[in-house]
Design a protein around this motif. Structure first.
Motif, PDB file in Angstrom:
ATOM      1  N   ARG A 126      24.223  21.079  47.861  1.00 20.28           N
ATOM      2  CA  ARG A 126      23.488  21.897  46.759  1.00 20.28           C
ATOM      3  C   ARG A 126      22.386  22.614  48.215  1.00 20.28           C
ATOM      4  N   TRP A 127      22.086  24.161  47.684  1.00 21.73           N
ATOM      5  CA  TRP A 127      21.953  25.326  48.943  1.00 21.73           C
ATOM      6  C   TRP A 127      20.684  25.268  48.529  1.00 21.73           C
ATOM      7  N   LEU A 128      20.063  25.143  48.194  1.00 25.60           N
ATOM      8  CA  LEU A 128      18.227  24.598  48.774  1.00 25.60           C
ATOM      9  C   LEU A 128      17.709  24.910  49.963  1.00 25.60           C
ATOM     10  N   PRO A 129      19.114  23.431  50.677  1.00 24.26           N
ATOM     11  CA  PRO A 129      17.938  22.977  51.840  1.00 24.26           C
ATOM     12  C   PRO A 129      18.712  23.973  53.084  1.00 24.26           C
ATOM     13  N   SER A 130      19.507  24.880  52.487  1.00 24.66           N
ATOM     14  CA  SER A 130      20.174  26.066  53.367  1.00 24.66           C
ATOM     15  C   SER A 130      19.725  26.497  53.358  1.00 24.66           C
ATOM     16  N   ILE A 131      18.812  27.190  52.892  1.00 20.86           N
ATOM     17  CA  ILE A 131      18.454  28.550  52.521  1.00 20.86           C
ATOM     18  C   ILE A 131      17.683  29.641  53.872  1.00 20.86           C
ATOM     19  N   LEU A 132      17.227  28.247  54.546  1.00 22.29           N
ATOM     20  CA  LEU A 132      15.793  28.292  55.586  1.00 22.29           C
ATOM     21  C   LEU A 132      16.972  28.514  57.456  1.00 22.29           C
ATOM     22  N   PRO A 133      18.278  28.046  57.171  1.00 21.09           N
ATOM     23  CA  PRO A 133      18.854  27.947  58.294  1.00 21.09           C
ATOM     24  C   PRO A 133      20.008  29.293  58.361  1.00 21.09           C
ATOM     25  N   ILE A 134      20.294  29.393  56.566  1.00 20.47           N
ATOM     26  CA  ILE A 134      21.108  30.794  55.981  1.00 20.47           C
ATOM     27  C   ILE A 134      20.272  32.081  56.633  1.00 20.47           C
ATOM     28  N   LEU A 135      19.005  31.987  56.504  1.00 19.25           N
ATOM     29  CA  LEU A 135      17.628  33.305  56.985  1.00 19.25           C
ATOM     30  C   LEU A 135      18.087  33.582  58.592  1.00 19.25           C
ATOM     31  N   LEU A 136      17.644  32.200  58.744  1.00 25.50           N
ATOM     32  CA  LEU A 136      17.783  32.458  60.938  1.00 25.50           C
ATOM     33  C   LEU A 136      19.037  33.459  61.298  1.00 25.50           C
ATOM     34  N   ILE A 137      20.314  32.511  60.652  1.00 20.50           N
ATOM     35  CA  ILE A 137      21.762  33.711  60.720  1.00 20.50           C
ATOM     36  C   ILE A 137      21.251  34.713  61.622  1.00 20.50           C
ATOM     37  N   ILE A 138      20.818  35.071  59.804  1.00 24.79           N
ATOM     38  CA  ILE A 138      22.003  36.581  59.646  1.00 24.79           C
ATOM     39  C   ILE A 138      20.410  37.562  60.292  1.00 24.79           C
ATOM     40  N   ALA A 139      18.746  36.745  60.888  1.00 18.21           N
ATOM     41  CA  ALA A 139      17.404  37.239  61.484  1.00 18.21           C
ATOM     42  C   ALA A 139      18.619  37.562  63.310  1.00 18.21           C
ATOM     43  N   SER A 140      19.142  36.081  63.306  1.00 17.06           N
ATOM     44  CA  SER A 140      20.018  36.073  64.665  1.00 17.06           C
ATOM     45  C   SER A 140      21.153  37.045  65.245  1.00 17.06           C
TER      46      SER A 140
END
Length: 333
Positions: free
Chosen positions: A122-136
């Motif tokens: 499921r992608w929903l729990p991974s949305i926040l980490p993905i956004l943080l990776i982009i910012a990093s």
């Protein structure tokens, strides 16, 4: 400068020594992974994951090579290590910073991939980490550009670099804490729901694999790194360079566990098989059945369950129902 401050040349020398040690672990782990993929693989992995593992190892090799080059340049050729290591704009240092950023992005992506699978794809729990990776990634590459242009800056703790370094380290820590928490919480919840085996050695194996899978080792190293950086302590370098190897070691360990079928879900399946075998053994034991008023007779029952759920009854009904519920709740992690 505080009296407890470690000299920069000594900190850098210790950092490269530790990174070389970690690289040895990384080297052994990577070639073990190649052997597992070729001969011992239990589950199939996508070519993308295999490619990412190879890229992380190659970047780790380049990073430790650049560190050794800087070590020789500063201590042997120029014989002025303090001034040399403090110049953040040297091309070799900019290249190291860039490689560190790329490896962090790849390693964090493996962690998000793990989180995605642990949560039932499921992608929903991974949305926040993905956004943080982009910012990093934005901060990491921005940091490399600032380093390359910082001709007059002779400290990684300079005011013009602090906001970029601080943002990068904080975002990387936030990413790993978020992913670690999501993975650990999901594995804990699943294990608690199953509650399938009470063997202490089995529990210790689950705890060890949970620590590896969740990336708790990497997150702990990041906490130390960011603390030392904001304290403006040169000991920061002792953690910063070895972390470049941890960014490859921890994700590769996770991929190895997946390849060998040693993830938390596999341990749950192992526990379920053990529980099923125990139940079968109970079913195959002789049981006493009361007949009539006057006495008891000994009867042997077979080791098979009733053919239909409609015929399930008696003391075994609850056990059979619980087993079916556990099997239906099994996650493919």
């Amino acid at each position: 400068m505080p009296s407890s401050q470690i000299p920069l040349d000594r900190a850098y020398l210790t950092a490269i020594w530790l990174e070389t040690l970690f690289y040895g672990i990384n080297l052994l782990l990577f070639f073990s992974y190649l052997f597992i993929v070729r001969y011992k693989r239990r589950t199939s992995l996508s070519k993308i994951i295999v490619g990412v593992a190879i890229m992380m190892f190659l970047f780790s090799t380049v990073h430790v090579s650049l560190g050794f080059y800087r070590l020789v340049e500063g201590f042997i050729i120029l014989r002025n290590p303090t001034e040399f290591f403090s110049d953040v704009s040297i091309p070799a240092n900019v290249a190291k910073v860039t490689i560190h950023t790329v490896n962090s992005i790849l390693g964090d992506s493996i962690m998000v991939w793990r989180c995605y699978n642990v949560w039932g794809q499921r992608w929903l729990p991974s949305i926040l980490p993905i956004l943080l990776i982009i910012a990093s990634a934005v901060c990491g590459f921005g940091q490399a550009v600032i380093f390359a242009e910082a001709r007059t800056t002779h400290s990684a703790f300079g005011s013009n670099l602090e906001r970029w370094n601080g943002s990068l380290f904080s975002l990387s820590l936030a990413t790993n804490v978020a992913v670690t928490s999501l993975i650990a919480a999901r594995i804990w919840w699943v294990n608690r729901q199953f509650n399938i085996l009470h063997d202490s050695s089995f529990k210790y194996r689950r705890v060890l694999i949970l620590v590896i899978e969740s990336g708790a080792i990497y997150s702990s190293a990041l906490v130390i790194e960011i603390t030392l950086y904001f304290l403006n302590n040169n000991a920061f370098y002792i953690i910063y360079d070895p972390i470049a190897q941890l960014t490859a070691i921890v994700p590769t360990m996770i991929i190895v566990l997946t390849s060998l079928g040693l993830t938390s879900a596999d341990l749950n399946s192992e526990g379920q098989r053990t529980t099923r075998n125990r139940m079968t053994g109970l079913e195959s034991r002789p049981q006493f059945a009361a007949t009539g008023r006057g006495g008891n007779t000994l009867s042997s029952t077979g080791s098979t369950f009733p053919e239909s759920e409609d015929h399930i009854g008696g003391p075994n009904a609850d056990m059979v129902l619980k087993l079916k519920q556990k099997e239906s709740a099994e996650l493919v992690i």
